[in-house]
Design a protein around this motif. Structure first.
Motif, PDB file in Angstrom:
ATOM      1  N   GLY A 142       0.831  -1.204   0.000  1.00 45.00           N
ATOM      2  CA  GLY A 142       0.000   0.000   0.000  1.00 45.00           C
ATOM      3  C   GLY A 142       0.864   1.251   0.000  1.00 45.00           C
ATOM      4  N   ALA A 143       1.943   1.228   0.790  1.00 42.30           N
ATOM      5  CA  ALA A 143       2.823   2.397   0.866  1.00 42.30           C
ATOM      6  C   ALA A 143       3.493   2.656  -0.491  1.00 42.30           C
ATOM      7  N   SER A 144       3.845   1.575  -1.173  1.00 43.57           N
ATOM      8  CA  SER A 144       4.454   1.744  -2.503  1.00 43.57           C
ATOM      9  C   SER A 144       3.440   2.317  -3.493  1.00 43.57           C
ATOM     10  N   CYS A 145       2.194   1.855  -3.377  1.00 43.97           N
ATOM     11  CA  CYS A 145       1.147   2.408  -4.247  1.00 43.97           C
ATOM     12  C   CYS A 145       0.939   3.884  -3.911  1.00 43.97           C
ATOM     13  N   GLU A 146       0.997   4.190  -2.626  1.00 43.54           N
ATOM     14  CA  GLU A 146       0.838   5.579  -2.192  1.00 43.54           C
ATOM     15  C   GLU A 146       1.935   6.449  -2.788  1.00 43.54           C
ATOM     16  N   LYS A 147       3.142   5.880  -2.823  1.00 41.50           N
ATOM     17  CA  LYS A 147       4.270   6.620  -3.368  1.00 41.50           C
ATOM     18  C   LYS A 147       4.027   6.988  -4.832  1.00 41.50           C
TER      19      LYS A 147
END
Lengths: 566, 241
Positions: free
Chosen positions: A229-234
């Motif tokens: 999720g954090a990578s998608c957020e990035k």
């Protein structure tokens, strides 16, 4: 999870019906195991396997009285099985069924997310290749640094999502475990063979447990989701920056009829990206709760259960939704290559400062002196809005070391891109764009079948001094490469096929009743086409591989097989 | 009817190596009309063949499992139809393995217990209780002992116990390995086959899978002509059916 973010294919996994189905699967595996060790007669087992079923509504009614879901479930199943129901749930505790099922459900959800993540990686790779040579400004601290290409930026996302996929696969591996060892895990009332056989049927590994499966197992899954999720957020955050009015280098697609603001008609906002950034916060905070579920009292308390009822559906449904949204975003984003170039020129060429500095020192100027001059002229260029190259050409100190045309040649953007091909080649060989599936089928002789080859190897090992080797079984490892159809082409074909199919069925009016069935059928199908393609492909692939393995690669009479899709 | 009017087919796969031996035996010893059936070809004129032999060898180099790939060849699709119509099929050695792999016979072959390629004469006993009604042993007495050569690496017949019990009760066990006196024992079992099984009938008795090679023992000069008894049975059956 609220309906707004729930795509049916993943929220269905967490439906009561699927949960009870999975419980039943576990109970039946245990019955089969007891049958194998001779504790349940063949006839009763046959009856149980044939007749065991449940009705969700009836279970809910019973649960109002029992206030215990597993008991309500068992009561309901017993109603359909009859007398042989005394053999169901032998020696088990509720958590044996609940946790083993929980692992199965979690794995089911993670596998669905995994195929979505693979789709995202594919979309990113396609765009990275498309914009491989599109120049744009590289920014550090939000300030112009040196040139990059837009494809380079996307390639970094591609590698990162691939790492996310790797973590998901690890999580699937980790969560593929179960426990059927009774009230505090000591096998007091259920023999270890039953756990071994039943978990084999369910394709899960046993692990040492007390009353429950230890919660670090699930925390790892939540980490995989939060991290992905954090990578998608990035990626989404980058989109938001690039879409800012002053930057305007890329934007989310804006569909016909879409409105940005109730007050300001001119607005086009990065709403999908903002949505992704927001939802990934929820994935992160759920990870905190999952970590707090690890520490429980003694052999278990039930404080984790309420948490998991919320965070497990929520995190898996949200991760899936985030990926789904991001795939659409990447596939349909609008890229303003002209604006990217224009923005690079905003800083009057100072982005070449390092190249000038290195060349001056190379030509003999002291580095300290060169730095001072280049810095002074670069700042002056921005302040006075004068081209950096002109200031250099007019500087006497610089001219002592460089001719005018040498200065001009320094401002060559291709200098920064000489290794772009290398960068892409390395990434794509490290993480090849999946144009085919790799599958491995392992074929092994069944335990009860003598393996003379294994025996021969064993005797050689022993005679070579490896006396601690107890047994050797030799099997086959068969690798298959299965061509993957192009994403868009596949989507189109599938739509066509399904469309024709549905139309035919409606026209012939045989299988589906026109009063009710048609709409339902059509609706269901179009949902599948839009949202569940890759999962359908995976499912079909799995089925095909099972078919191949059963019918050709192994002889089911004497051999077992295992399929692994890579 | 003269033998000349009898027509036999012999399948040929890449790696078959007993096809010529069977051809020789049928044509030169028994004077039968013989046609080779190439593995890539279908055939539909089932009436043309009075019986078909799937000969021994190493079809497809025994890759995957002995007989596994041949069992999925085109000619086998036709042979399945031929079998369903009651056609007489004799699978010898690799032919037996192919019949198992194609599902026409029950069970599977494992590697010989000795791990060796066993190439020698063995004795087999006519176990069947259904001699008069099947093409392969109608001229052979019950419990008669035949001396035939074997030459195989994967002839260790396996089926689940339940299945083996059923096969015995249904009289489908055709031959068992034994000694010269007809006694079955572990010593007389050359490959570890369960219950010394060396030959197996299909459920309608129109199919025989046989591990030993009758075509290599059809003339005295070869050391034994016991194999001729099986071919003579087939010929007799075909003539009198």
């Amino acid at each position: 999870m609220i309906e707004r973010y729930s795509l049916p294919e993943i929220s269905d996994i967490w439906s009561l019906k699927n949960k009870y189905n999975t419980w039943l699967k576990v109970e039946l595996a245990v019955c089969s195991a007891y049958n194998k060790i001779g504790k349940i007669p063949d006839k009763s087992t046959e009856n149980i396997l044939k007749n065991a079923r449940f009705e969700v509504a009836e279970i809910e009614e019973t649960e109002k009285i029992t206030k215990h879901d597993v008991i309500a479930f068992l009561t309901n199943v017993a109603k359909y099985v009859g007398e042989d129901s005394r053999y169901i749930h032998l020696g088990l505790t509720s958590s044996d069924v609940g946790d083993t099922s929980f692992s199965l459900l979690f794995r089911q959800a993670l596998n669905l997310i995994l195929s979505k993540a693979e789709s995202l990686a594919e979309s990113l790779a396609q765009k990275a290749l498309k914009y491989k040579h599109t120049p744009m400004m590289g920014r550090t601290h939000g300030i112009h640094a040196e040139p990059i290409t837009f494809g380079f930026k996307l390639l970094i996302f591609y590698e990162e999502i691939n790492r996310g996929i790797y973590r998901l696969k690890q999580a699937v591996e980790t969560v593929s475990c179960g426990k059927l060892s009774g009230a505090v895990g000591t096998f007091a009332n259920v023999p270890p063979e039953v756990e071994k056989i039943a978990l084999e049927i369910l394709d899960l590994k046993p692990l040492l447990s007390n009353q429950i499966i230890q919660r670090d197992i699930y925390a790892e899954c939540f980490y995989a989701l939060a991290s992905l999720g954090a990578s998608c957020e990035k990626i989404a955050l980058e989109m938001r920056h690039l879409m800012r009015t002053e930057v305007s280098e890329a934007e989310e697609s804006f569909s016909a009829g879409q409105k940005g603001s109730s007050a300001m008609p001119h607005k086009k906002n990065p709403i999908v990206s903002e949505n992704i950034c927001g939802l990934s916060r929820v994935l992160r905070s759920n990870l905190m709760s999952a970590l707090e579920d690890i520490a429980l009292w003694h052999e278990r308390d039930i404080s984790h259960s309420s948490v998991e009822r919320i965070i497990t559906p929520d995190s898996t449904i949200l991760a899936y939704y985030i990926l789904h949204q991001l795939i659409n975003l990447v596939d349909n984003m609008v890229v303003h290559e002209d604006k990217m170039l224009k923005n690079m020129q905003l800083t009057k060429g100072v982005i070449f400062s390092q190249k000038v500095l290195l060349t001056l020192t190379d030509k003999g100027m002291l580095r300290e002196d060169a730095y001072a001059i280049v810095q002074k002229l670069a700042h002056q260029a921005i302040q006075t809005e004068t081209e950096f190259v002109i200031l250099l050409k007019n500087n006497a100190d610089v001219l002592k070391y460089l001719k005018e045309d040498e200065i001009r040649n320094l401002f060559d953007i291709n200098y920064y891109y000489k290794n772009i091909d290398f960068i892409f080649e390395r990434s794509l060989s490290l993480f090849p764009i999946p144009d085919s599936y790799k599958a491995v089928v392992k074929v092994t002789l069944k335990d009860e079948v003598l393996d003379p080859q294994g025996k021969a190897v064993l005797s050689v090992l022993k005679s070579s001094g490896f006396n601690n080797i107890e047994d050797v079984r030799v099997g086959k490892h068969i690798e298959l490469t299965i061509k993957k159809e192009k994403k868009n082409k596949r989507k189109e074909e599938r739509n066509n096929a399904a469309g024709n199919n549905a139309a035919d069925k409606i026209e012939n009016n045989n299988e589906y009743d026109s009063s009710s069935g048609n709409n339902k059928y059509h609706g269901k199908n179009s949902k599948n086409n839009n949202q569940n393609l890759d999962e359908l492909d995976k499912e079909a692939l799995n089925k095909e591989l099972r078919d191949i393995s059963e019918k050709i690669l192994s002889n089911p009479l004497i051999e077992n097989f295992e399929i692994e899709i890579k | 009817m003269e033998n000349k009017k009898i027509n036999a087919g012999i399948t040929v796969f890449p790696g078959s190596n007993c096809d010529i031996d069977v051809y020789y035996a049928l044509k030169d010893v028994f004077n039968i009309n013989v046609t080779f059936l190439w593995h890539k070809d279908e055939f539909h004129n089932f009436k043309k063949y009075d019986f078909i032999v799937i000969p021994g060898g190493f079809s497809y180099g025994d890759y995957l499992r002995a007989g596994a790939l041949a069992a999925r060849s085109r000619v086998m699709e036709s042979i399945k139809d031929y079998a369903a119509g009651g056609g007489i099929i004799l699978g010898i050695c690799n032919g037996f393995q192919i019949l198992l792999e194609s599902g026409l016979l029950k069970g599977a072959m494992l590697t010989n217990k000795s791990l060796k390629f066993e190439c020698k004469d063995v004795y087999i006993k006519n176990t069947g209780n259904n001699n008069q009604n099947n093409p392969f042993t109608c001229l052979i007495n019950k419990d008669a002992v035949l001396k035939l050569p074997i030459a195989h690496h994967d002839g260790n017949y396996f089926a689940e116990k339940k299945e083996v019990d059923y096969l015995f009760s249904a009289n489908q066990i055709a031959f068992q390995y034994c000694d010269a006196a007809g006694i079955t024992s572990d010593e007389s079992n050359p490959n570890g086959s369960i219950k010394n099984i060396g030959g197996l009938f299909g459920e309608k008795f129109n199919i025989l899978g046989l591990m030993p090679h009758p075509e290599r023992a059809s003339e005295k000069i070869l050391g034994s002509d016991d194999g001729a008894k099986i071919f003579n049975s087939i010929i007799y059956y075909v003539k009198n059916k």
